[in-house]
Design a protein around this motif. Structure first.
Motif, PDB file in Angstrom:
ATOM      1  N   GLY A   1       0.784  -1.230   0.000  1.00 27.48           N
ATOM      2  CA  GLY A   1       0.000   0.000   0.000  1.00 27.48           C
ATOM      3  C   GLY A   1       0.813   1.275   0.000  1.00 27.48           C
ATOM      4  N   LYS A   2       2.142   1.168  -0.137  1.00 23.73           N
ATOM      5  CA  LYS A   2       2.960   2.378  -0.175  1.00 23.73           C
ATOM      6  C   LYS A   2       2.728   3.150  -1.476  1.00 23.73           C
ATOM      7  CE  LYS A   2       6.488   0.381   2.838  1.00 23.73           C
ATOM      8  NZ  LYS A   2       7.901  -0.082   2.956  1.00 23.73           N
ATOM      9  N   PHE A   3       2.364   2.403  -2.525  1.00 20.78           N
ATOM     10  CA  PHE A   3       1.911   3.010  -3.770  1.00 20.78           C
ATOM     11  C   PHE A   3       0.440   2.628  -3.928  1.00 20.78           C
ATOM     12  CE2 PHE A   3       6.472   2.404  -5.287  1.00 20.78           C
ATOM     13  CZ  PHE A   3       6.807   3.742  -5.134  1.00 20.78           C
ATOM     14  N   PRO A   4      -0.484   3.445  -3.466  1.00 19.50           N
ATOM     15  CA  PRO A   4      -1.905   3.090  -3.533  1.00 19.50           C
ATOM     16  C   PRO A   4      -2.426   3.126  -4.965  1.00 19.50           C
ATOM     17  CG  PRO A   4      -1.627   5.328  -2.720  1.00 19.50           C
ATOM     18  CD  PRO A   4      -0.250   4.740  -2.797  1.00 19.50           C
ATOM     19  N   PRO A   5      -3.594   2.516  -5.218  1.00 18.84           N
ATOM     20  CA  PRO A   5      -4.189   2.547  -6.551  1.00 18.84           C
ATOM     21  C   PRO A   5      -4.316   3.978  -7.072  1.00 18.84           C
ATOM     22  CG  PRO A   5      -5.377   1.011  -5.165  1.00 18.84           C
ATOM     23  CD  PRO A   5      -4.416   1.724  -4.271  1.00 18.84           C
ATOM     24  N   GLY A   6      -3.973   4.151  -8.339  1.00 16.19           N
ATOM     25  CA  GLY A   6      -4.026   5.477  -8.944  1.00 16.19           C
ATOM     26  C   GLY A   6      -2.713   6.224  -8.882  1.00 16.19           C
ATOM     27  N   SER A   7      -1.755   5.711  -8.104  1.00 18.83           N
ATOM     28  CA  SER A   7      -0.449   6.373  -8.012  1.00 18.83           C
ATOM     29  C   SER A   7       0.287   6.274  -9.346  1.00 18.83           C
ATOM     30  CB  SER A   7       0.407   5.728  -6.923  1.00 18.83           C
ATOM     31  OG  SER A   7      -0.176   5.855  -5.653  1.00 18.83           O
ATOM     32  N   ALA A   8       1.006   7.336  -9.697  1.00 17.82           N
ATOM     33  CA  ALA A   8       1.807   7.348 -10.919  1.00 17.82           C
ATOM     34  C   ALA A   8       3.233   6.917 -10.587  1.00 17.82           C
ATOM     35  CB  ALA A   8       1.803   8.733 -11.551  1.00 17.82           C
ATOM     36  N   LEU A   9       3.717   5.913 -11.317  1.00 16.29           N
ATOM     37  CA  LEU A   9       5.090   5.442 -11.145  1.00 16.29           C
ATOM     38  C   LEU A   9       5.917   5.973 -12.310  1.00 16.29           C
ATOM     39  CD1 LEU A   9       4.273   1.729 -10.191  1.00 16.29           C
ATOM     40  CD2 LEU A   9       4.769   3.626  -8.643  1.00 16.29           C
ATOM     41  N   VAL A  10       6.488   7.141 -12.125  1.00 17.70           N
ATOM     42  CA  VAL A  10       7.280   7.793 -13.164  1.00 17.70           C
ATOM     43  C   VAL A  10       8.728   7.341 -13.025  1.00 17.70           C
ATOM     44  CG1 VAL A  10       7.984   9.999 -14.150  1.00 17.70           C
ATOM     45  CG2 VAL A  10       5.718   9.757 -13.095  1.00 17.70           C
ATOM     46  N   GLN A  11       9.318   6.936 -14.143  1.00 16.19           N
ATOM     47  CA  GLN A  11      10.669   6.369 -14.102  1.00 16.19           C
ATOM     48  C   GLN A  11      11.642   7.242 -13.335  1.00 16.19           C
ATOM     49  OE1 GLN A  11      12.428   5.058 -17.781  1.00 16.19           O
ATOM     50  NE2 GLN A  11      10.488   4.217 -18.559  1.00 16.19           N
ATOM     51  N   GLU A  12      11.683   8.514 -13.671  1.00 15.86           N
ATOM     52  CA  GLU A  12      12.660   9.394 -13.046  1.00 15.86           C
ATOM     53  C   GLU A  12      12.452   9.486 -11.534  1.00 15.86           C
ATOM     54  OE1 GLU A  12      10.774  10.065 -15.584  1.00 15.86           O
ATOM     55  OE2 GLU A  12      12.045  10.611 -17.292  1.00 15.86           O
ATOM     56  N   GLN A  13      11.194   9.598 -11.128  1.00 16.94           N
ATOM     57  CA  GLN A  13      10.900   9.743  -9.705  1.00 16.94           C
ATOM     58  C   GLN A  13      11.200   8.456  -8.933  1.00 16.94           C
ATOM     59  OE1 GLN A  13       6.808  11.010  -9.580  1.00 16.94           O
ATOM     60  NE2 GLN A  13       7.235  13.008 -10.504  1.00 16.94           N
ATOM     61  N   VAL A  14      10.840   7.322  -9.519  1.00 17.01           N
ATOM     62  CA  VAL A  14      11.116   6.045  -8.859  1.00 17.01           C
ATOM     63  C   VAL A  14      12.617   5.814  -8.769  1.00 17.01           C
ATOM     64  CG1 VAL A  14      10.838   3.540  -9.009  1.00 17.01           C
ATOM     65  CG2 VAL A  14       8.921   5.039  -9.589  1.00 17.01           C
ATOM     66  N   ALA A  15      13.356   6.178  -9.807  1.00 13.23           N
ATOM     67  CA  ALA A  15      14.813   6.011  -9.798  1.00 13.23           C
ATOM     68  C   ALA A  15      15.439   6.814  -8.663  1.00 13.23           C
ATOM     69  CB  ALA A  15      15.399   6.439 -11.142  1.00 13.23           C
TER      70      ALA A  15
ATOM     71  N   PRO B   1      -0.006   6.559 -21.603  1.00  9.57           N
ATOM     72  CA  PRO B   1       0.815   7.538 -22.315  1.00  9.57           C
ATOM     73  C   PRO B   1       0.708   8.933 -21.690  1.00  9.57           C
ATOM     74  CG  PRO B   1      -0.369   6.152 -23.880  1.00  9.57           C
ATOM     75  CD  PRO B   1      -0.891   5.814 -22.517  1.00  9.57           C
ATOM     76  N   GLY B   2       1.854   9.538 -21.466  1.00 10.04           N
ATOM     77  CA  GLY B   2       1.894  10.881 -20.910  1.00 10.04           C
ATOM     78  C   GLY B   2       1.829  10.938 -19.400  1.00 10.04           C
ATOM     79  N   GLN B   3       1.523   9.805 -18.764  1.00  9.37           N
ATOM     80  CA  GLN B   3       1.411   9.788 -17.296  1.00  9.37           C
ATOM     81  C   GLN B   3       2.372   8.805 -16.631  1.00  9.37           C
ATOM     82  OE1 GLN B   3      -2.642   9.748 -15.662  1.00  9.37           O
ATOM     83  NE2 GLN B   3      -3.441  10.017 -17.747  1.00  9.37           N
ATOM     84  N   GLY B   4       2.871   7.863 -17.401  1.00  3.87           N
ATOM     85  CA  GLY B   4       3.716   6.826 -16.825  1.00  3.87           C
ATOM     86  C   GLY B   4       2.886   5.610 -16.469  1.00  3.87           C
ATOM     87  N   TYR B   5       3.403   4.818 -15.553  1.00  2.39           N
ATOM     88  CA  TYR B   5       2.688   3.630 -15.102  1.00  2.39           C
ATOM     89  C   TYR B   5       1.778   3.998 -13.928  1.00  2.39           C
ATOM     90  CZ  TYR B   5       5.806   0.786 -17.973  1.00  2.39           C
ATOM     91  OH  TYR B   5       6.478   0.225 -19.026  1.00  2.39           O
ATOM     92  N   ILE B   6       0.519   3.610 -14.030  1.00  2.00           N
ATOM     93  CA  ILE B   6      -0.463   3.912 -12.990  1.00  2.00           C
ATOM     94  C   ILE B   6      -0.819   2.625 -12.250  1.00  2.00           C
ATOM     95  CG2 ILE B   6      -2.711   4.900 -12.480  1.00  2.00           C
ATOM     96  CD1 ILE B   6      -0.699   6.866 -13.663  1.00  2.00           C
ATOM     97  N   VAL B   7      -0.736   2.653 -10.928  1.00  2.00           N
ATOM     98  CA  VAL B   7      -1.048   1.480 -10.118  1.00  2.00           C
ATOM     99  C   VAL B   7      -2.525   1.122 -10.284  1.00  2.00           C
ATOM    100  CG1 VAL B   7      -1.133   0.519  -7.781  1.00  2.00           C
ATOM    101  CG2 VAL B   7       0.755   2.039  -8.453  1.00  2.00           C
ATOM    102  N   ASN B   8      -2.785  -0.133 -10.614  1.00  2.00           N
ATOM    103  CA  ASN B   8      -4.156  -0.583 -10.864  1.00  2.00           C
ATOM    104  C   ASN B   8      -4.953  -0.737  -9.577  1.00  2.00           C
ATOM    105  OD1 ASN B   8      -3.705  -0.783 -13.627  1.00  2.00           O
ATOM    106  ND2 ASN B   8      -3.070  -2.921 -13.512  1.00  2.00           N
ATOM    107  N   GLU B   9      -6.256  -0.537  -9.704  1.00  2.00           N
ATOM    108  CA  GLU B   9      -7.181  -0.904  -8.636  1.00  2.00           C
ATOM    109  C   GLU B   9      -7.248  -2.432  -8.555  1.00  2.00           C
ATOM    110  OE1 GLU B   9      -8.971   0.925  -6.571  1.00  2.00           O
ATOM    111  OE2 GLU B   9      -8.813   2.964  -7.406  1.00  2.00           O
ATOM    112  N   LEU B  10      -7.513  -2.966  -7.377  1.00  2.00           N
ATOM    113  CA  LEU B  10      -7.750  -4.391  -7.209  1.00  2.00           C
ATOM    114  C   LEU B  10      -9.259  -4.588  -7.153  1.00  2.00           C
ATOM    115  CD1 LEU B  10      -6.598  -7.226  -6.735  1.00  2.00           C
ATOM    116  CD2 LEU B  10      -6.651  -6.752  -4.287  1.00  2.00           C
TER     117      LEU B  10
END
Length: 219
Positions: A28-42, A69-78
Motif C-alpha cells: 500500500g505504499k503506492f496506492p491505486p491510482g499512483s503514478a510510477l514515473v521512471q525518473e521519480q522512482v529512480a 501515455p503521458g502519465q507513466g505507469y499507474i497502479v491498478n485498482e484491485l
C-alpha cells in the motif's frame, strides 16, 4: 532516497527494483491510482532509470500497473473481478492436486498440517502477512504428496504471484476471518483422515467462494 540494493544480493538490479516496487504496491505504499514515473522512482530508490524501466515493464505484465501515455505507469485498482479470477483458477488446480494427494499423506505430514492450524490460530488477526504466509504453507503441505510435479509448481507460482499476495494483504483481516479459515483447514484435515477427496474439494469450494472474498470490512 532509499537504497534498493542489498549487500550480498547478486541478482540483476532490475530484478531487485522489481521486487521492491511490487512489495511497495502490495503493502500500500503506492496506492491505486499512483503514478510510477521512471525518473521519480529512480531517485526514490537510488538507482538509474534503466533498471526502473525494466522493472516497471514486469510490474505491468503482472497486472499491478498499467502504462498510460503521458502519465507513466499507474497502479491498478484491485477489483472484485480480479479476486474472482484468481480464486477460480486456484480452486480448479487445487481440487485436482488435492484429489491426487488424498490418501498419500504420511503420519508426519498429518501432524505438520495440524500444527500449522494450531499456529495459525495463535497469530494476531491483524497480521495479514503472517496469516497469508501460514495459509500458503498449509495449502502447499496439503498437496505435497501430489505426484504431478508440474501441477504443484504451477500452484506454487500462483501463491507467489504479486496479485495473490496483494489480495491477501488488501483484505481487512479480523477474528471472524481467521476463525473461518482455521475451521476450514481443520475440516480438510478431517477429510484427509477419512480419505474423502470429495469433502476436501467441497471445503476448497467454500474457501474460494467469490462472495466470501469481496473487498470490504471483515464481518
Amino acid at each position: 532516497m532509499t537504497r534498493t540494493t542489498k549487500i550480498g544480493d547478486v541478482r540483476p538490479l532490475a530484478v531487485q527494483v522489481h521486487e521492491r516496487i511490487s512489495s511497495d504496491i502490495i503493502d500500500g505504499k503506492f496506492p491505486p491510482g499512483s503514478a510510477l514515473v521512471q525518473e521519480q522512482v529512480a531517485v526514490q530508490y537510488g538507482v538509474s532509470r534503466t533498471p526502473v524501466r525494466d522493472a516497471l515493464t514486469l510490474v505491468a505484465q503482472e497486472g499491478l500497473a498499467t502504462l498510460v501515455p503521458g502519465q507513466g505507469y499507474i497502479v491498478n485498482e484491485l477489483s472484485d473481478q480480479d479476486v474472482r479470477d484468481v480464486y477460480e483458477v486456484r480452486y480448479a488446480l487445487e481440487s485436482i492436486a488435492s484429489r491426487q494427494a488424498c490418501g498419500k499423506h504420511t503420519p508426519t505430514q498429518m501432524v505438520r498440517l495440524r500444527a500449522m492450524v494450531d499456529e495459525f490460530e495463535t497469530l494476531d488477526p491483524a497480521d495479514a502477512k503472517g496469516l497469508f504466509l501460514m495459509g500458503m504453507q498449509f495449502h502447499a503441505a496439503l498437496i505435497e504428496p501430489c505426484p504431478n510435479n508440474y501441477l504443484r509448481s504451477t500452484l506454487a507460482t500462483m501463491w507467489g504471484h504479486p496479485i495473490q499476495r496483494r489480495i491477501n494483504m488488501t483484505y481487512p483481516q479480523g477474528p471472524s476471518h481467521q476463525t473461518k479459515l482455521a475451521a476450514d483447514h481443520r475440516r480438510i484435515i478431517e477429510a484427509l483422515k477419512a480419505n474423502d477427496p470429495d469433502a476436501i474439494v467441497e471445503v476448497l469450494r467454500t474457501c474460494h467462494d467469490p462472495s466470501d472474498h469481496q473487498l470490504g470490512p471483515d464481518a
